[in-house]
Design a protein around this motif. Structure first.
Motif, short mmCIF file in Angstrom:
data_model
loop_
_atom_site.label_atom_id
_atom_site.label_comp_id
_atom_site.label_asym_id
_atom_site.label_seq_id
_atom_site.Cartn_x
_atom_site.Cartn_y
_atom_site.Cartn_z
N LEU A 186 69.78 33.04 7.09
CA LEU A 186 71.03 32.62 6.47
C LEU A 186 70.82 32.32 5.00
O LEU A 186 69.72 32.02 4.54
CB LEU A 186 71.59 31.40 7.20
N GLU A 187 71.90 32.36 4.26
CA GLU A 187 71.90 32.02 2.84
C GLU A 187 72.81 30.82 2.64
O GLU A 187 73.98 30.84 3.01
CB GLU A 187 72.38 33.21 1.99
N PHE A 188 72.27 29.77 2.07
CA PHE A 188 73.06 28.57 1.81
C PHE A 188 72.52 27.91 0.55
O PHE A 188 71.45 28.24 0.04
CB PHE A 188 73.02 27.59 2.99
N LYS A 189 73.27 26.96 0.05
CA LYS A 189 72.94 26.32 -1.23
C LYS A 189 71.65 25.52 -1.12
O LYS A 189 71.42 24.80 -0.15
CB LYS A 189 74.11 25.41 -1.66
N ALA A 190 70.81 25.63 -2.17
CA ALA A 190 69.54 24.90 -2.25
C ALA A 190 68.64 25.20 -1.04
O ALA A 190 67.95 24.31 -0.54
CB ALA A 190 69.77 23.40 -2.39
N ARG B 182 65.87 27.03 -0.84
CA ARG B 182 64.44 26.88 -1.13
C ARG B 182 64.05 25.42 -1.28
O ARG B 182 62.93 25.03 -0.92
CB ARG B 182 64.09 27.65 -2.40
N VAL B 183 64.95 24.62 -1.82
CA VAL B 183 64.66 23.19 -1.97
C VAL B 183 64.51 22.52 -0.61
O VAL B 183 63.56 21.76 -0.36
CB VAL B 183 65.75 22.50 -2.81
N TRP B 184 65.44 22.82 0.28
CA TRP B 184 65.37 22.24 1.62
C TRP B 184 64.14 22.74 2.39
O TRP B 184 63.52 22.00 3.14
CB TRP B 184 66.64 22.56 2.40
N PHE B 185 63.80 24.00 2.17
CA PHE B 185 62.60 24.54 2.82
C PHE B 185 61.34 23.84 2.29
O PHE B 185 60.42 23.54 3.07
CB PHE B 185 62.52 26.04 2.58
N ALA B 186 61.30 23.58 0.99
CA ALA B 186 60.16 22.86 0.42
C ALA B 186 60.08 21.43 0.94
O ALA B 186 58.99 20.92 1.25
CB ALA B 186 60.25 22.86 -1.11
N ILE B 187 61.24 20.78 1.06
CA ILE B 187 61.25 19.42 1.60
C ILE B 187 60.76 19.42 3.05
O ILE B 187 60.01 18.53 3.48
CB ILE B 187 62.67 18.82 1.51
N MET B 188 61.16 20.44 3.81
CA MET B 188 60.70 20.55 5.19
C MET B 188 59.18 20.71 5.27
O MET B 188 58.51 20.10 6.10
CB MET B 188 61.40 21.73 5.86
N LEU B 189 58.62 21.50 4.37
CA LEU B 189 57.17 21.69 4.35
C LEU B 189 56.44 20.42 3.94
O LEU B 189 55.34 20.14 4.44
CB LEU B 189 56.80 22.83 3.40
N VAL B 190 57.04 19.65 3.05
CA VAL B 190 56.40 18.40 2.62
C VAL B 190 56.29 17.42 3.77
O VAL B 190 55.32 16.65 3.87
CB VAL B 190 57.18 17.80 1.43
N THR B 191 57.25 17.44 4.69
CA THR B 191 57.20 16.51 5.82
C THR B 191 56.01 16.76 6.74
O THR B 191 55.64 15.88 7.51
CB THR B 191 58.49 16.60 6.63
N ILE B 192 55.41 17.96 6.66
CA ILE B 192 54.21 18.22 7.46
C ILE B 192 53.07 17.30 7.02
O ILE B 192 52.27 16.85 7.85
CB ILE B 192 53.78 19.69 7.34
#
Length: 301
Positions: free
Chosen positions: A123-127, A129-139
């Motif tokens: 899917l394509e939605f606003k921000a 890549r930012v949300w994906f980066a935040i998700m990776l940081v939670t690891i």
């Protein structure tokens, strides 16, 4: 045509033997058995604690810590019956509690993480890549940082001493590792399948459940196996939220054997530890093929 005598000098001589190539072949042939011996020694070193635990589960308490060897003369099978009936409930009661938590965690991770992964991959939605980066940081975020606010939240919801704090967060896609694993897998699925389904009138939900999800079996199996092992062996979270002995899971029941005031029945501890390892061993053995496929197909993308 006249025959002529064959001259010895006309006969081609054999090529000289390359001794260096022969030596290399011999060395190469010797390396394979040497590697197998080293691997066997490493495997024995890693398996020794497990083997010692199994042998100790069949020893009397007075002989468990006297020897570090694996020799067993007179098996003490009573450790298993004593450990099974050591508490007010049989040990199967605590294994069933663990199974309830494990099944809920597996279902939550399979559903929520796969949907979140599909959103990040397709899917394509606003921000995005930012949300994906935040998700990776939670690891990289340790559980000790979030355990206090989580405990306060679940205490306000009156969920403490229930299985809900251990199951409900899994339905909110809190395991970023599995999201990332599934994202990598979905990126390897051709987008032409999505476009063909969209031409036939399929929406995002139908594309996900009827096309993407059936192709994600290796990644889903990997998620299920890792979730089972990690949840079954989880001690810290279950110790925080479960205080009633009736709600104890397998790790907490094993901890209850150790008493600071009286002598610990180590034979029963090791016996029930062996019993608690059996489900993990069986699940890993049954899903080993899917586990290898899931890791192999997601690691290189």
């Amino acid at each position: 045509m006249t025959d002529r005598a064959i001259d010895v000098r006309d006969v081609p001589r054999s090529l000289p033997v390359d001794r260096s190539d022969t030596v290399r072949r011999i060395k190469r042939g010797m390396r394979a058995p040497l590697k197998h011996v080293l691997l066997a020694l490493c495997a024995l070193t890693m398996l020794y604690p497990v083997l010692w635990m199994v042998v100790s589960s069949l020893r009397p308490n007075s002989q468990i810590f006297r020897s570090a060897g694996l020799a067993l003369t007179h098996p003490h099978i009573e450790n298993y019956s004593n450990g099974w009936n050591a508490f007010a409930q049989p040990f199967s009661h605590y294994m069933i509690n663990s199974l309830i938590v494990v099944i809920g965690a597996i279902l939550g991770n399979l559903l929520a993480c796969s949907m979140a992964a599909y959103a990040f991959a397709r899917l394509e939605f606003k921000a995005k890549r930012v949300w994906f980066a935040i998700m990776l940081v939670t690891i990289m975020l340790p559980i000790h940082v979030i355990i206090v606010p989580q405990y306060i939240l679940f205490s306000e919801l009156d969920w403490v001493n229930t299985f809900l704090p251990l199951i409900v967060p899994k339905f909110l896609a809190t395991d970023a590792f599995f999201i990332f694993l599934m994202v990598q897998f979905i990126r390897g699925i051709p987008r032409e399948l999505d476009e063909a389904a969209r031409i036939d009138g399929a929406g995002q939900a139908r594309i996900f459940f009827h096309i993407i999800l059936p192709l994600m079996v290796p990644a889903l199996a990997t998620t299920a196996i890792f979730t089972f092992i990690w949840t079954w062996n989880d001690f810290y979270s279950q110790l925080i939220y479960l205080t009633d002995p009736e709600m104890y899971t397998t790790p907490l029941a094993l901890r209850a054997f150790v008493d600071q005031q009286t002598a610990t029945d180590w034979g029963s501890v090791f016996a029930m530890s062996v019993v608690s390892l059996v489900p993990v061993f069986l699940v890993f053995l049954a899903g080993q093929r899917f586990l290898l496929r899931g890791i192999a197909t997601t690691g290189g993308k």
